[in-house]
Structure formats: C-alpha cells, structure tokens
Design a protein around this motif. Structure first.
Motif, PDB file in Angstrom:
ATOM      1  N   GLN A  31       0.479  -0.860  -0.022  1.00  0.00           N
ATOM      2  CA  GLN A  31       0.028   0.087  -0.717  1.00  0.00           C
ATOM      3  C   GLN A  31       0.916   1.297  -0.422  1.00  0.00           C
ATOM      4  N   CYS A  32       0.712   1.757  -1.028  1.00  0.00           N
ATOM      5  CA  CYS A  32       1.255   3.321  -1.017  1.00  0.00           C
ATOM      6  C   CYS A  32       0.655   4.806  -0.668  1.00  0.00           C
ATOM      7  N   THR A  33       1.349   5.789   0.148  1.00  0.00           N
ATOM      8  CA  THR A  33       0.293   6.889   0.348  1.00  0.00           C
ATOM      9  C   THR A  33       1.173   8.050   0.301  1.00  0.00           C
ATOM     10  N   VAL A  34       0.223   8.900  -0.681  1.00  0.00           N
ATOM     11  CA  VAL A  34       1.238  10.261  -1.316  1.00  0.00           C
ATOM     12  C   VAL A  34       0.470  10.717  -1.036  1.00  0.00           C
ATOM     13  N   THR A  44      -3.478   9.767   0.445  1.00  0.00           N
ATOM     14  CA  THR A  44      -4.333   9.120  -0.327  1.00  0.00           C
ATOM     15  C   THR A  44      -3.819   8.033  -0.280  1.00  0.00           C
ATOM     16  N   LYS A  45      -3.816   7.025  -0.191  1.00  0.00           N
ATOM     17  CA  LYS A  45      -4.083   5.389  -0.047  1.00  0.00           C
ATOM     18  C   LYS A  45      -4.248   4.435  -1.382  1.00  0.00           C
ATOM     19  N   SER A  46      -3.136   3.674  -1.515  1.00  0.00           N
ATOM     20  CA  SER A  46      -3.785   2.975  -2.830  1.00  0.00           C
ATOM     21  C   SER A  46      -2.889   1.737  -2.820  1.00  0.00           C
ATOM     22  N   ALA A  47      -3.439   1.028  -3.867  1.00  0.00           N
ATOM     23  CA  ALA A  47      -2.534  -0.548  -3.835  1.00  0.00           C
ATOM     24  C   ALA A  47      -1.863  -0.228  -4.804  1.00  0.00           C
ATOM     25  N   CYS A  48      -0.396  -0.260  -3.859  1.00  0.00           N
ATOM     26  CA  CYS A  48       0.448  -0.740  -5.909  1.00  0.00           C
ATOM     27  C   CYS A  48       1.572  -1.273  -5.551  1.00  0.00           C
ATOM     28  N   TYR A  67       7.321   2.033  -8.161  1.00  0.00           N
ATOM     29  CA  TYR A  67       6.279   1.594  -7.680  1.00  0.00           C
ATOM     30  C   TYR A  67       5.245   2.498  -8.602  1.00  0.00           C
ATOM     31  N   LYS A  68       4.346   1.463  -8.922  1.00  0.00           N
ATOM     32  CA  LYS A  68       3.046   1.933  -9.691  1.00  0.00           C
ATOM     33  C   LYS A  68       1.667   1.957  -9.061  1.00  0.00           C
ATOM     34  N   LEU A  69       1.227   2.960  -8.735  1.00  0.00           N
ATOM     35  CA  LEU A  69      -0.015   3.105  -8.231  1.00  0.00           C
ATOM     36  C   LEU A  69      -1.222   2.727  -9.208  1.00  0.00           C
TER      37      LEU A  69
END
Length: 159
Positions: A31-34, A44-48, A67-69
């Motif tokens: 999980q990546c967080t921008v 914003t949290k997103s699977a990546c 990383y690729k969101l």
C-alpha cells in the motif's frame, strides 16, 4: 610492482569486495500513501506494485525502487547510503543520497495519525523495542528537498 602483478591483483581484490556485497531484485504489492500536504494532513492511500533492487555490504546499502499506483501514477525512489559502525555496534557517519522521481530528496519517517516526523533516535528506540508501531503506525517517506510539505510513503515492512 610490475604491471603483470597488478593485472592479477586488481581483479582478485575486486572479487573479494564483490563477494561481500549482495544485491537482490525485489517485486511485490503493498500500500502506497501519497501525502499531498503534511501540514494540512491530506493523504491518499492506494494499492501499488513495486520492483527494484535492495542490497549492500558492510559499509554501504542501496535501495532503488519503482512503484506503480493503482491509478497509473509512478514513483521512483533511491536511497544509497554509506556508513561505519561504532564500537557499540551502532551505525555512525551515515551519509545518504536520496531522491524521489530523480530529484534530490530526503528519507523521513512519519506517524500516520499525526503526520509528525519521527526522529532517528525515536526510530532507533522503536526498533530496539521491536514495537508493533513500526508495522502499522509509521510510514517510510521520501520527500523532495524543494517541497517538504509533500511525500511519497510506504509501510516500513513491505508485503
């Protein structure tokens, strides 16, 4: 020393150094967080997915990740570090070269709930205590030197 001797010794010395180093390719999902604004607590949290290389030796470490969101956005992080160990076994003389998307950056740890940066001393204490907070309460974040209010973050422990 004769040239022939040097031609034998140089490859041998390089092999002995590279034998102590280890770099591995990695890939996976996390999980990546921008963080759009640390001061305004907007994220914003997103699977990546990620691919990259992690490795090191006794006096340096490298981590180069792409990383690729889920929404298609891409982030590239680099953390190349050199260091020594003191008599107490702790890292000293740490020099890091960090970048985010090819631009100079810094690596910080941020508490998810408060958006506060965690000091290296506090991180060392959490690591020594093997705190569960390291797994789900603190993010490993890369932020550009020019804009310290935004960051790209991942969990400290990746899936």
């Amino acid at each position: 020393m004769k040239l022939a001797s040097l031609l034998v010794l140089i490859p041998l010395s390089l092999m002995s150094v590279s034998a102590m180093a280890n770099v591995s390719e990695v890939k996976g999902k996390t999980q990546c967080t921008v963080i759009d604004s640390i001061s305004k607590k907007k994220m914003t949290k997103s699977a990546c997915t990620y691919t990259g290389a992690i490795g090191g030796a006794s006096t340096y470490g490298i981590e180069n990740m792409d990383y690729k969101l889920k929404n298609g956005k891409k982030y590239s992080t680099v953390n190349d570090a050199t260091f020594d160990f003191g008599d107490d076994g702790r890292v000293k003389n740490l020099v890091e070269q960090v970048s985010l998307n090819g631009k100079p950056g810094e690596l910080v740890h941020i508490r998810m709930k408060t958006f506060k940066v965690v000091s290296e001393t506090a991180m060392d204490n959490l690591r020594e205590a093997q705190s569960a907070e390291l797994d789900n309460g603190i993010l490993k974040c890369f932020r550009a030197i020019k804009n310290k209010d935004t960051a790209f973050c991942t969990p400290i422990v990746m899936d």
